[in-house]
Write an enzyme that holds these catalytic residues in place. Structure first.
Site, mmCIF file in Angstrom:
data_model
loop_
_atom_site.group_PDB
_atom_site.id
_atom_site.type_symbol
_atom_site.label_atom_id
_atom_site.label_comp_id
_atom_site.label_asym_id
_atom_site.label_seq_id
_atom_site.Cartn_x
_atom_site.Cartn_y
_atom_site.Cartn_z
ATOM 1 C CG HIS A 249 62.295 126.539 -72.395
ATOM 2 N ND1 HIS A 249 62.517 127.244 -72.986
ATOM 3 C CD2 HIS A 249 62.491 125.148 -72.631
ATOM 4 C CE1 HIS A 249 63.344 126.597 -73.929
ATOM 5 N NE2 HIS A 249 63.311 125.514 -73.837
ATOM 6 C CG ASP B 249 62.326 130.151 -71.527
ATOM 7 O OD1 ASP B 249 62.551 129.692 -70.798
ATOM 8 O OD2 ASP B 249 62.074 130.028 -72.636
ATOM 9 C CB SER C 164 63.526 123.667 -76.740
ATOM 10 O OG SER C 164 64.613 124.000 -75.824
#
Length: 271
Positions: free
Chosen positions: A247, A218, A96
């Site tokens: 995610h 996601d 991320s």
């Protein structure tokens, strides 16, 4: 252990010659890599784990709201950790926001990164002209307001959406735990920094090879974003979309994700 290592709960595992740095995303900490670590140890790698400042495992007194109002603050931390550990080259696995942190760090110190593996990465979460990031400003304003008004309730609602499961799933419970461990005002500040960031203009400056790994579904990062990264990064890149949801696929779908991660860690981009 130095001050930087202590502040970020740095752990070094294994004694291999190759350094693998594992960096987590928003709302989690280094425990998000627990399914991957045993496999890397089997490969005789030197694994470096750390927590981003603001994670629930770090001392909130160290969190400087000004420093961490941009991703550069986290980038300086990463470079300081690598310097303190005398790392001269590493494979950087960034989940991320940490994928972007690694990318920014590689611009000033490309020598430190043999490649960057991006898991669920996004250079911008807001939609723009000719760009689909997945969120409108109104969506983000509502998210921030929900965090402000009742952080615990927000965590309970956000965790299953982000992970892609119900509250009974172990992965959702794990993410809920690390999310709730963050101090609410720090969590809000970190979320605002991440979701309002725009790193599109620096992608062309990233010259180290990048492996872009993405879940098919996601909430935070649409699949088209992985293709945008592929098209706009300055060096070689490769994209793999996995048959995983959510995610945090390394937590929710380890059977799918771990073999993919290991392959990208072990193998370089085929020219």
């Amino acid at each position: 252990m130095g001050i930087v290592e202590d502040a970020h709960n740095v752990k070094v595992l294994g004694f291999g010659e190759r350094n693998i740095v594992l960096a987590h995303g928003f709302g989690t900490d280094q425990s998000v890599w627990k399914h991957l670590i045993p496999h890397l140890l089997d490969d005789n790698q030197r694994i470096i784990l750390y927590d981003n400042m603001g994670a629930g495992t770090t001392n909130p007194d160290y969190f400087d709201f000004q420093r961490y109002s941009t991703l550069e603050g986290y980038t300086y931390d990463l470079l300081a950790i690598l310097e303190e550990l005398r790392v001269d080259s590493c494979v950087f696995v960034g989940h991320s926001v940490s994928a972007m942190i690694g990318a920014i760090a590689s611009i000033s110190r490309p020598d430190l990164f043999s490649k960057i593996i991006m898991v669920g990465a996004s250079p911008r979460y807001l939609n723009d002209v000719d760009y689909y990031g997945g969120f409108e400003q109104e969506d983000l304003d509502q998210l921030f307001e929900a965090m402000r008004s009742n952080y615990k309730a927000w965590c309970s609602g956000f965790a299953p959406l982000a992970v892609g499961g119900d509250m009974d799933s172990v992965a959702v419970q794990e993410f809920s735990r690390t999310l709730f461990n963050m101090r609410p005002d720090i969590a809000l500040s970190v979320a605002q920094t991440i979701f309002q960031s725009d790193m599109r203009q620096i992608l062309c400056l990233v010259t180290v090879p990048c492996h872009i790994i993405q879940s098919m579904q996601d909430l935070a990062v649409p699949v088209v974003v992985s293709e945008y990264l592929h098209q706009n990064l300055g060096g070689e890149s490769i994209v793999e979309v996995m048959s995983s949801d959510g995610h945090l696929p390394q937590l929710s779908s380890p059977d799918v994700v771990i073999p993919v991660l290991l392959r990208h860690i072990r193998d370089d981009i085929a020219l």
